[in-house]
Motif scaffolding. Structure first.
Motif, PDB file in Angstrom:
ATOM      1  N   LEU A 166       0.821  -1.218   0.000  1.00 45.38           N
ATOM      2  CA  LEU A 166       0.000   0.000   0.000  1.00 45.38           C
ATOM      3  C   LEU A 166       0.852   1.264   0.000  1.00 45.38           C
ATOM      4  O   LEU A 166       0.391   2.332  -0.414  1.00 45.38           O
ATOM      5  CB  LEU A 166      -0.943   0.005   1.194  1.00 45.38           C
ATOM      6  CG  LEU A 166      -2.125  -0.960   1.118  1.00 45.38           C
ATOM      7  CD1 LEU A 166      -2.806  -1.088   2.476  1.00 45.38           C
ATOM      8  CD2 LEU A 166      -3.128  -0.505   0.064  1.00 45.38           C
ATOM      9  N   ARG A 167       2.084   1.147   0.454  1.00 47.81           N
ATOM     10  CA  ARG A 167       2.980   2.307   0.439  1.00 47.81           C
ATOM     11  C   ARG A 167       3.132   2.869  -0.975  1.00 47.81           C
ATOM     12  O   ARG A 167       3.291   4.079  -1.162  1.00 47.81           O
ATOM     13  CB  ARG A 167       4.348   1.893   0.987  1.00 47.81           C
ATOM     14  CG  ARG A 167       5.374   3.019   1.009  1.00 47.81           C
ATOM     15  CD  ARG A 167       6.750   2.506   1.388  1.00 47.81           C
ATOM     16  NE  ARG A 167       7.715   3.589   1.465  1.00 47.81           N
ATOM     17  CZ  ARG A 167       9.033   3.408   1.522  1.00 47.81           C
ATOM     18  NH1 ARG A 167       9.531   2.172   1.531  1.00 47.81           N
ATOM     19  NH2 ARG A 167       9.844   4.442   1.576  1.00 47.81           N
ATOM     20  N   LYS A 168       3.100   1.990  -1.974  1.00 47.91           N
ATOM     21  CA  LYS A 168       3.298   2.428  -3.354  1.00 47.91           C
ATOM     22  C   LYS A 168       2.030   3.014  -3.974  1.00 47.91           C
ATOM     23  O   LYS A 168       2.119   3.670  -5.023  1.00 47.91           O
ATOM     24  CB  LYS A 168       3.778   1.252  -4.213  1.00 47.91           C
ATOM     25  CG  LYS A 168       5.137   0.703  -3.823  1.00 47.91           C
ATOM     26  CD  LYS A 168       5.523  -0.412  -4.796  1.00 47.91           C
ATOM     27  CE  LYS A 168       6.837  -1.055  -4.449  1.00 47.91           C
ATOM     28  NZ  LYS A 168       7.182  -2.138  -5.408  1.00 47.91           N
ATOM     29  N   ILE A 169       0.877   2.767  -3.387  1.00 48.42           N
ATOM     30  CA  ILE A 169      -0.380   3.297  -3.925  1.00 48.42           C
ATOM     31  C   ILE A 169      -0.535   4.724  -3.397  1.00 48.42           C
ATOM     32  O   ILE A 169      -0.757   4.928  -2.204  1.00 48.42           O
ATOM     33  CB  ILE A 169      -1.588   2.443  -3.515  1.00 48.42           C
ATOM     34  CG1 ILE A 169      -1.344   0.968  -3.811  1.00 48.42           C
ATOM     35  CG2 ILE A 169      -2.856   2.959  -4.192  1.00 48.42           C
ATOM     36  CD1 ILE A 169      -1.385   0.589  -5.255  1.00 48.42           C
ATOM     37  N   ARG A 170      -0.432   5.710  -4.267  1.00 48.21           N
ATOM     38  CA  ARG A 170      -0.407   7.113  -3.839  1.00 48.21           C
ATOM     39  C   ARG A 170      -1.627   7.868  -4.345  1.00 48.21           C
ATOM     40  O   ARG A 170      -1.961   7.794  -5.541  1.00 48.21           O
ATOM     41  CB  ARG A 170       0.853   7.817  -4.353  1.00 48.21           C
ATOM     42  CG  ARG A 170       2.158   7.090  -4.090  1.00 48.21           C
ATOM     43  CD  ARG A 170       2.358   6.725  -2.649  1.00 48.21           C
ATOM     44  NE  ARG A 170       2.396   7.893  -1.780  1.00 48.21           N
ATOM     45  CZ  ARG A 170       2.505   7.818  -0.440  1.00 48.21           C
ATOM     46  NH1 ARG A 170       2.552   6.638   0.146  1.00 48.21           N
ATOM     47  NH2 ARG A 170       2.545   8.912   0.268  1.00 48.21           N
ATOM     48  N   PRO A 171      -2.331   8.576  -3.464  1.00 48.29           N
ATOM     49  CA  PRO A 171      -3.455   9.396  -3.929  1.00 48.29           C
ATOM     50  C   PRO A 171      -2.960  10.566  -4.766  1.00 48.29           C
ATOM     51  O   PRO A 171      -1.957  11.190  -4.428  1.00 48.29           O
ATOM     52  CB  PRO A 171      -4.102   9.865  -2.624  1.00 48.29           C
ATOM     53  CG  PRO A 171      -3.001   9.824  -1.605  1.00 48.29           C
ATOM     54  CD  PRO A 171      -2.104   8.698  -2.018  1.00 48.29           C
TER      55      PRO A 171
END
Length: 315
Positions: free
Chosen positions: A230-235
């Protein structure tokens, strides 16, 4: 400057002008190309030409070893590979843009992700949006990034057919996943979307993935297993019709400039703050005046890494 050189530069200017006589932007509206800047009479003859005009005129990759030069929003791509228009588990969309070129790592990532997507309920693979131009560089319309062949836009629309005609691929559009201006996902969001983004993030080559805030929050709420990806999923703004996968510079790639890694942690608190700001926008301070928008200067060839001239010059 001798007469032969003047005639050569004049012919190049005319060729570039004819290639830039209008195109469609990301909304599908036709835009008129700006006049070609004056070509300098000394030094680097093309150094003050808008880079997007030079790179936008190229229709095929350079005959060089594959290499990304510069950063995602200021660079170019040597030896690009073209994603085939149709494969067993993908179709490239908007073929008229000629943006289905990328670094071989990106092409491989797209193919493998499409194979995974084809295993998800209701998905036959992926519809692939913009990658890069044949030699990377700034685009005539649309993106500021996608310049070094390490960015890929993946449509949110689950493919029901992988036999679309060229005309179909210009006509149909992806679908939006957002609700409440992006604070939440809508009813079109499925667990398959979650799993496909998760698979893309777990590819060790992936640096980050941009998606609208509501999707990141939903993924944070739904994930019950390993959360490290989830760290790589950026809003990020927009990104509700597609998600944007950005790869790291290939190992040992001299001249390629990585983006700083995402902050430590799963990033869920940050995404929820984005969500809160959408639902309850911060009020401006009393008497505060919005800063005037500064016009963005177009990149010229001299702004790009020195290797980009050779990328343009090579057949």
């Amino acid at each position: 400057m001798n007469l032969k050189k003047i005639l050569t530069l004049s012919a190049l200017a005319l060729a570039l002008a004819s290639c830039g006589g209008g195109s469609r932007d990301i909304s599908g509206e036709r835009t008129q190309a700006a006049p070609l800047p004056t070509i300098g009479s000394s030094g680097g003859a093309l150094s003050n030409v808008q880079a997007k005009r030079l790179f936008g005129a190229k229709t095929a990759g350079s005959n060089q070893s594959s290499a990304a030069f510069g950063g995602y929003a200021k660079g170019c791509l040597a030896g690009a590979e073209q994603l085939p228009e149709t494969g067993p588990t993908w179709q490239a969309m908007r073929l008229s843009r000629n943006r289905n070129w990328a670094h071989p790592d990106t092409i491989d990532m797209v193919k493998k992700l499409s194979q995974f997507a084809a295993q998800q309920p209701g998905w036959n693979g992926l519809y692939v949006g913009d990658l890069s131009q044949p030699r990377g560089g700034p685009m005539l319309t649309g993106h500021r990034s996608h310049q070094i062949g390490l960015d890929a836009d993946i449509w949110m629309l689950p493919p029901t057919s992988l036999s679309l005609s060229r005309q179909d691929r210009e006509r149909i559009s992806s679908i939006s996943m957002r609700r409440a201006k992006g604070a939440y996902v809508n009813s079109s969001w499925t667990r398959a979307h979650h799993e496909i983004l998760k698979a893309a993030a777990k590819d060790p080559r992936t640096a980050r993935i941009f998606v609208f805030p509501g999707a990141k929050v939903q993924m944070c709420d739904d994930e019950r297993g390993d959360r490290s990806y989830l760290r790589k999923i950026r809003p990020w703004y927009g990104h509700h019709y597609h998600f944007h996968v950005r790869l790291k510079c290939p190992r040992g790639a001299a001249g390629c400039v990585d983006q700083n890694p995402p902050p430590a942690g799963d990033g869920c608190a940050d995404a929820r703050q984005w969500q809160a700001n959408i639902l309850n926008p911060p009020k401006p301070k009393p008497g505060a005046k919005p800063a005037p928008a500064k016009p963005r200067r177009e990149l010229v060839l001299a702004d790009l890494p020195a290797q980009c001239k050779a990328v343009l010059d090579t057949k």
